[in-house]
Scaffold this active site. Structure first.
Site, PDB file in Angstrom:
ATOM      1  N   GLU A 139       8.077   2.343  12.104  1.00  0.00           N
ATOM      2  CA  GLU A 139       9.136   3.342  12.057  1.00  0.00           C
ATOM      3  C   GLU A 139       8.417   4.677  11.949  1.00  0.00           C
ATOM      4  OE1 GLU A 139      12.096   6.128  11.016  1.00  0.00           O
ATOM      5  OE2 GLU A 139      10.517   5.594   9.612  1.00  0.00           O
TER       6      GLU A 139
ATOM      7  N   GLU B 266       6.936  17.553  16.350  1.00  0.00           N
ATOM      8  CA  GLU B 266       7.502  17.389  15.018  1.00  0.00           C
ATOM      9  C   GLU B 266       7.033  18.521  14.099  1.00  0.00           C
ATOM     10  OE1 GLU B 266       8.449  13.661  12.059  1.00  0.00           O
ATOM     11  OE2 GLU B 266       6.564  13.647  13.162  1.00  0.00           O
TER      12      GLU B 266
ATOM     13  N   CYS C 195      11.704  11.911   8.764  1.00  0.00           N
ATOM     14  CA  CYS C 195      11.568  11.528  10.172  1.00  0.00           C
ATOM     15  C   CYS C 195      12.880  11.730  10.916  1.00  0.00           C
ATOM     16  CB  CYS C 195      11.102  10.085  10.291  1.00  0.00           C
ATOM     17  SG  CYS C 195      12.096   8.898   9.363  1.00  0.00           S
TER      18      CYS C 195
ATOM     19  N   LYS D 121       0.843  -1.193   0.000  1.00  0.00           N
ATOM     20  CA  LYS D 121       0.000   0.000   0.000  1.00  0.00           C
ATOM     21  C   LYS D 121       0.878   1.243   0.000  1.00  0.00           C
ATOM     22  CE  LYS D 121      -2.975   3.026   2.582  1.00  0.00           C
ATOM     23  NZ  LYS D 121      -2.209   4.159   1.978  1.00  0.00           N
TER      24      LYS D 121
END
Length: 445
Positions: free
Chosen positions: A235, A369, A269, A159
């Protein structure tokens, strides 16, 4: 009418491509065909699966010239920087194929004192693996899950992100051309509800997800409630810190940390999002850092001269701008005049790069973030203060320490002590990622 998803090109907000979601019944059929095909694929000798992997690399390399522009139009990274991801993809594939035989071989154990008794660990495939890939590095991240799963004898339901749907299709096309059965690698575009259905499906044995913390939490919650016990690999996001010690090489460190914060418009990230600098270097570091950021060329990512592109969406751009505005309102000082980047206007995906000082941990820009071309820089007086601030975070992905450790035992010893105390998965020394051309290597917790 079938449900669809449409990819919007970030820099011009034009529709790029539309994909149709399957029905739930069709999705169940894809999973069933994957399960059936996997039983046969697992019986193919490992050396033959590895050889197929080598052919896959050739097929992928043959289409690589078409990928940079296609990737730029999907997610907005400057075209000049997209070929590097394709190269990294192939390098990772080569490495994983080179270790596949040893990594997947049986593990022998010491013989017991019982005659005729032999013990060993046999590596066997899991079955059907669902890989949910991100948009920000769609090739470089997906290779980490898709290729090992297939070479190990599994089938993959792949996906991709709605932002980068063609990347998975390119990947699958190369695999099938190389000889992987089509039901072993199936690209399926899914809505959130269909994704949850697949995660919980009893014939799906493992889920690999790369993305946000919120998304990862959802994946884990759905997997836990499924009828079969399955493995989950997550992750997730980060708020990665860097600490610049008093003996750091200033020129080298500034250049690396600017790139670490600005590459891919900070949409990584592992991007550098907060920097702690020893007070003895602070003023000079900040001056050089801000000047370097001012030199970026923000604009149309299809222009080869552009080295800073848009962020992925209008919503992301507004969230980043708000985080900066809130920090300034709370006392932070912005060092990069936005008028240097006239294309960065409200209502667009172009976000001006920004460097903030006078920041602290009461501000979201230092705690949450950002995922944009923004960095906060804070002064510290000691290693102990830096450690305390680096660890004051709900995230723990990577961190880096910058110090004159090359040929300097005292600095090397200081780094090892710092690395042991920083609460994160990986601590880098004088680099921000494993592929950097750095002076020294990596310390992993």
């Amino acid at each position: 009418m079938p449900d669809t998803q449409t990819t919007i090109t970030p820099h011009n907000q034009a529709p790029y491509i539309t994909k149709t979601y399957p029905t739930e019944a069709e999705l169940d059929g894809y999973i069933k065909s994957a399960q059936t095909a996997q039983a046969s694929w697992a019986k193919v000798p490992l050396k033959d699966r590895i050889a197929t992997g080598r052919k896959f690399m050739e097929e992928f390399r043959a289409m690589s010239q078409d990928l940079p522009l296609e990737l730029t139009l999907q997610m907005g990274r400057p075209i000049s920087q997209c070929a590097g991801e394709v190269k990294g993809f192939l390098e990772r594939a080569d490495y994983m194929l080179s270790i596949a035989e040893s990594a997947l071989s049986d593990v022998g154990l010491e013989e017991t004192d019982k005659p005729g008794f032999k013990r060993y660990i046999k590596r066997v495939p899991l079955g059907v693996v669902l890989v949910i890939a991100p948009w920000n590095f769609p090739y470089l991240v997906s290779i980490n899950s898709v290729l090992p799963a297939i070479i190990a004898g599994n089938a993959v339901i792949f996906k991709p992100s709605p932002q980068t749907p063609l990347t998975a299709e390119r990947f699958a096309t190369a695999l099938v051309r190389a000889g992987v059965p089509k039901d072993i690698i199936q690209v399926v575009h899914m809505s959130p509800s269909l994704t949850s259905h697949t995660i919980s499906h009893p014939s799906v044995n493992f889920v690999s997800f790369t993305g946000s913390v919120v998304g990862g939490r959802t994946v884990e919650e759905v997997a836990v409630k499924s009828s079969n016990l399955k493995g989950v690999a997550l992750e997730l996001g980060g708020k990665d810190p860097a600490y610049v010690r008093s003996d750091a090489d200033l020129e080298y460190t500034v250049a690396e940390l600017v790139d670490g914060a600005m590459f891919n418009s900070g949409q990584s990230c592992c991007a550098i999002e907060r920097i702690y600098v020893h007070e003895s270097l602070f003023d000079e570091f900040v001056k050089k850092y801000a000047e370097s950021v001012k030199s970026y060329k923000l604009g149309d990512p299809t222009n080869p001269e552009t080295n800073l592109g848009p962020v992925v969406s209008l919503a992301s751009a507004e969230r980043i701008r708000k985080q900066v505005a809130d920090a300034v309102a709370a006392g932070a000082k912005a060092l990069v005049p936005e008028d240097l980047f006239p294309v960065a206007k409200p209502g667009t995906t172009y976000v001006a790069p920004q460097v903030l000082v006078n920041v602290n941990h009461s501000m979201d820009v230092m705690m949450e973030e950002t995922f944009g071309p923004v960095v906060g820089i804070q002064k510290v007086s000691s290693d102990e203060e830096a450690i305390k601030l680096m660890n004051d975070s709900p995230y723990g992905l990577t961190a880096s320490v910058w110090t004159n450790a090359e040929g300097n035992p005292e600095s090397q010893e200081a780094f090892v002590k710092l690395a042991d105390e920083i609460e994160t998965g990986t601590v880098f020394l004088n680099r921000i990622r494993p592929t950097d051309k750095a002076k020294v290597g990596t310390y992993e917790d």
